[in-house]
Design a protein around this motif. Structure first.
Motif, PDB file in Angstrom:
ATOM      1  N   ALA A 224      -4.397  -5.225 -12.707  1.00  0.00           N
ATOM      2  CA  ALA A 224      -4.095  -3.916 -12.130  1.00  0.00           C
ATOM      3  C   ALA A 224      -2.597  -3.691 -11.972  1.00  0.00           C
ATOM      4  N   LYS A 225      -1.861  -4.696 -11.470  1.00  0.00           N
ATOM      5  CA  LYS A 225      -0.433  -4.498 -11.225  1.00  0.00           C
ATOM      6  C   LYS A 225       0.314  -4.204 -12.520  1.00  0.00           C
ATOM      7  N   ARG A 226       0.062  -4.956 -13.545  1.00  0.00           N
ATOM      8  CA  ARG A 226       0.759  -4.716 -14.819  1.00  0.00           C
ATOM      9  C   ARG A 226       0.390  -3.359 -15.398  1.00  0.00           C
TER      10      ARG A 226
ATOM     11  N   VAL B 225       0.833  -1.198   0.000  1.00  0.00           N
ATOM     12  CA  VAL B 225       0.000   0.000   0.000  1.00  0.00           C
ATOM     13  C   VAL B 225       0.868   1.248   0.000  1.00  0.00           C
ATOM     14  N   TRP B 226       1.923   1.238   0.810  1.00  0.00           N
ATOM     15  CA  TRP B 226       2.801   2.401   0.864  1.00  0.00           C
ATOM     16  C   TRP B 226       3.556   2.589  -0.449  1.00  0.00           C
ATOM     17  N   ALA B 227       3.883   1.497  -1.115  1.00  0.00           N
ATOM     18  CA  ALA B 227       4.560   1.606  -2.408  1.00  0.00           C
ATOM     19  C   ALA B 227       3.664   2.305  -3.429  1.00  0.00           C
ATOM     20  N   VAL B 228       2.386   1.902  -3.485  1.00  0.00           N
ATOM     21  CA  VAL B 228       1.457   2.525  -4.428  1.00  0.00           C
ATOM     22  C   VAL B 228       1.170   3.962  -4.013  1.00  0.00           C
ATOM     23  N   ALA B 229       1.031   4.205  -2.707  1.00  0.00           N
ATOM     24  CA  ALA B 229       0.776   5.565  -2.234  1.00  0.00           C
ATOM     25  C   ALA B 229       1.935   6.496  -2.587  1.00  0.00           C
ATOM     26  N   PHE B 230       3.168   6.016  -2.431  1.00  0.00           N
ATOM     27  CA  PHE B 230       4.332   6.819  -2.804  1.00  0.00           C
ATOM     28  C   PHE B 230       4.310   7.129  -4.297  1.00  0.00           C
TER      29      PHE B 230
ATOM     30  N   GLU C 289     -15.582   1.927  -5.112  1.00  0.00           N
ATOM     31  CA  GLU C 289     -15.961   0.962  -6.121  1.00  0.00           C
ATOM     32  C   GLU C 289     -15.654   1.470  -7.516  1.00  0.00           C
ATOM     33  N   ALA C 290     -15.091   2.646  -7.599  1.00  0.00           N
ATOM     34  CA  ALA C 290     -14.740   3.208  -8.900  1.00  0.00           C
ATOM     35  C   ALA C 290     -13.253   3.410  -8.978  1.00  0.00           C
ATOM     36  N   VAL C 291     -12.722   3.260 -10.166  1.00  0.00           N
ATOM     37  CA  VAL C 291     -11.323   3.599 -10.357  1.00  0.00           C
ATOM     38  C   VAL C 291     -11.319   5.017 -10.859  1.00  0.00           C
ATOM     39  N   LEU C 292     -11.042   5.971  -9.981  1.00  0.00           N
ATOM     40  CA  LEU C 292     -11.192   7.374 -10.321  1.00  0.00           C
ATOM     41  C   LEU C 292     -10.086   7.776 -11.283  1.00  0.00           C
ATOM     42  N   ALA C 293     -10.512   8.240 -12.439  1.00  0.00           N
ATOM     43  CA  ALA C 293      -9.547   8.602 -13.474  1.00  0.00           C
ATOM     44  C   ALA C 293      -8.999   9.991 -13.216  1.00  0.00           C
TER      45      ALA C 293
ATOM     46  N   ASN D 196       0.505   8.528 -16.987  1.00  0.00           N
ATOM     47  CA  ASN D 196      -0.250   8.944 -15.802  1.00  0.00           C
ATOM     48  C   ASN D 196      -1.675   8.401 -15.836  1.00  0.00           C
ATOM     49  N   ALA D 197      -2.288   8.389 -17.024  1.00  0.00           N
ATOM     50  CA  ALA D 197      -3.648   7.862 -17.143  1.00  0.00           C
ATOM     51  C   ALA D 197      -3.698   6.390 -16.745  1.00  0.00           C
ATOM     52  N   LEU D 198      -2.742   5.609 -17.220  1.00  0.00           N
ATOM     53  CA  LEU D 198      -2.724   4.181 -16.909  1.00  0.00           C
ATOM     54  C   LEU D 198      -2.506   3.950 -15.414  1.00  0.00           C
ATOM     55  N   PHE D 199      -1.630   4.750 -14.817  1.00  0.00           N
ATOM     56  CA  PHE D 199      -1.350   4.563 -13.398  1.00  0.00           C
ATOM     57  C   PHE D 199      -2.520   5.013 -12.525  1.00  0.00           C
ATOM     58  N   VAL D 200      -2.968   6.249 -12.732  1.00  0.00           N
ATOM     59  CA  VAL D 200      -4.003   6.826 -11.867  1.00  0.00           C
ATOM     60  C   VAL D 200      -5.294   6.032 -11.953  1.00  0.00           C
ATOM     61  N   ALA D 201      -5.585   5.497 -13.137  1.00  0.00           N
ATOM     62  CA  ALA D 201      -6.845   4.794 -13.341  1.00  0.00           C
ATOM     63  C   ALA D 201      -6.975   3.541 -12.489  1.00  0.00           C
ATOM     64  N   THR D 202      -5.862   3.012 -11.992  1.00  0.00           N
ATOM     65  CA  THR D 202      -5.929   1.789 -11.189  1.00  0.00           C
ATOM     66  C   THR D 202      -5.389   1.954  -9.780  1.00  0.00           C
ATOM     67  N   ALA D 203      -4.841   3.112  -9.451  1.00  0.00           N
ATOM     68  CA  ALA D 203      -4.186   3.278  -8.156  1.00  0.00           C
ATOM     69  C   ALA D 203      -5.165   3.170  -6.990  1.00  0.00           C
ATOM     70  N   LEU D 204      -6.323   3.842  -7.080  1.00  0.00           N
ATOM     71  CA  LEU D 204      -7.252   3.827  -5.958  1.00  0.00           C
ATOM     72  C   LEU D 204      -7.785   2.427  -5.685  1.00  0.00           C
TER      73      LEU D 204
END
Length: 422
Positions: free
Chosen positions: A90-92, A28-33, A414-418, A128-136
């Motif tokens: 999601a990870k990929r 979680v901290w890795a993704v948050a960073f 429940e949403a992947v906020l873009a 950024n779009a690919l990352f942010v779309a799955t981070a939450l």
């Protein structure tokens, strides 16, 4: 965008027993960073806009394309991120987004002319779009504690990134305009390594999202009207980011970095703490209408007194409050605006908001070149006022589908906020 697993918004006994939301797995901290670094990209170039224009012999409107190209690519990419992540997991998707940011941020720093910087910023927007779309959704799936606690963690990372981007740009930009780009590339490399080893594998979802799904969602009138409002709002939003530095000709890189750091702090604080209070007191739609009207007034004040630097500085920083509140409440309104899956609604909305917002910086600074430093702020005021008018006219259609209380903020889980608040 991926479809997050069905998550109950009520914390379970296990959730409650998990203790402080700060006690999270390393994944979680890795993704948050990585979220912090990703959101730095929004305001990173603010302090160095004038320096890039001078060093690369470019006009203000040409360097504004660093915003416009970034946002346009990000907006269009939001239509395909769900299709990608539902097929590769999601990870990929996160790792692909991080890798693209590393490459294109580095290439932007090595560019020899403004056209190259603009092109590579576009590639950065795709990453950024690919990352942010799955981070939450990744944080929600991996975090301990309640869903609400996971959202707070995500919002905190987002706020730190938005606030620290201009500061990093200002501090590194004093040495060279290239340094902020290289700095982000290095930080993202660290985030990529941490995410690779700390985040467990996530298999693709069984339900594939198609490219047409977000476009079809815009057939729903309430979602379309919120999206149209967001177009005008985001034009005004990014007008502040692009025009602000050029309205302060005597201020250096570090000073502008600190000004937009204050702006980012207000974005972060109001989005997490103030927006829910206003929502409880006024309801979602009335609160957004009020903030949009104040945002238009803020632009108008800066347009009238552009020659007074203190007025412009206060106006820029204060705009962070209106932006932070609106970002939270408008995104929440989107989640219930149409009878479609929330990731699809978010994708459709983000497509409109980012591609619309891409217009703002270029048009605003073109006006500034021909009509003076006050013109971009008049443009922003008019755009925010139009957005206010659209929402007032659409209030009856939208209001029945939006939550009144702050409890509805857990819908985001429940949403992947873009790119929420970008």
């Amino acid at each position: 965008m991926t479809t997050a697993p069905a998550a109950s918004t009520a914390p379970t006994e296990a959730d409650q027993a998990s203790g402080s939301f700060l006690r999270q797995p390393r994944a979680v901290w890795a993704v948050a960073f990585a979220c912090v670094i990703a959101f730095m990209g929004i305001g990173l170039v603010d302090p160095i806009l004038k320096d890039i224009a001078a060093k690369l012999q470019a006009s203000p409107s040409q360097v504004s394309l660093m915003f416009s190209g970034y946002m346009a690519v990000m907006g269009v990419a939001m239509l395909v991120t769900g299709m990608i992540s539902s097929r590769i997991g999601a990870k990929r998707t996160l790792l692909l987004g991080l890798a693209l940011i590393i490459v294109f941020a580095g290439l932007a720093g090595a560019s020899g002319n403004v056209a190259e910087v603009v092109a590579f910023r576009g590639g950065w927007g795709l990453g950024n779009a690919l990352f942010v779309a799955t981070a939450l959704s990744t944080i929600v799936m991996s975090a301990k504690g309640s869903t609400a606690q996971a959202i707070i963690l995500f919002e905190a990372a987002l706020g730190i990134g938005i606030a620290s981007g201009p500061l990093l740009g200002g501090l590194l930009g004093e040495h060279s305009w290239r340094a902020p780009f290289f700095g982000v590339s290095v930080l993202m490399l660290i985030a990529l390594i941490a995410t690779t080893f700390l985040l467990p594998s996530t298999p693709p979802s069984g339900q594939h999202t198609s490219l047409a799904d977000p476009i079809k969602a815009l057939r729903h009138r309430s979602l379309l009207l919120i999206g149209i409002t967001a177009i005008f709002y985001n034009v005004a939003f990014f007008t502040i980011l692009a025009a602000g530095p050029f309205a302060l000709p005597t201020y250096g890189i570090r000073a502008i970095g600190w000004i937009f750091f204050g702006w980012g702090l207000l974005v972060a604080v109001t989005s997490v703490f103030v927006a829910p209070l206003l929502q409880r007191a006024m309801g979602t739609v009335p609160a957004v209408i009020t903030m949009l009207a104040l945002f238009a007034l803020d632009h108008a004040v800066m347009a009238i007194w552009t020659q007074h630097a203190l007025v412009v500085i206060v106006g820029i920083v204060l705009s962070g409050a209106f932006i932070g509140i609106n970002n939270t409440l408008v995104t929440e309104a989107v989640m219930g605006a149409a009878p479609v899956e929330r990731p699809i609604a978010s994708s459709a909305y983000s497509f409109l908001r980012f591609t619309g917002g891409a217009v703002g910086p270029f048009v605003a600074l073109k006006l500034g070149e021909h009509s003076g430093a006050h013109a971009p702020f008049w443009f922003g005021a008019i755009m925010a006022a139009i957005g206010t008018g659209v929402l007032i006219a659409a209030r009856g259609t939208i209001e029945g589908r939006t939550p009144h209380s702050a409890a509805g903020s857990e819908l985001e889980a429940e949403a992947v906020l873009a790119g929420d608040q970008a």
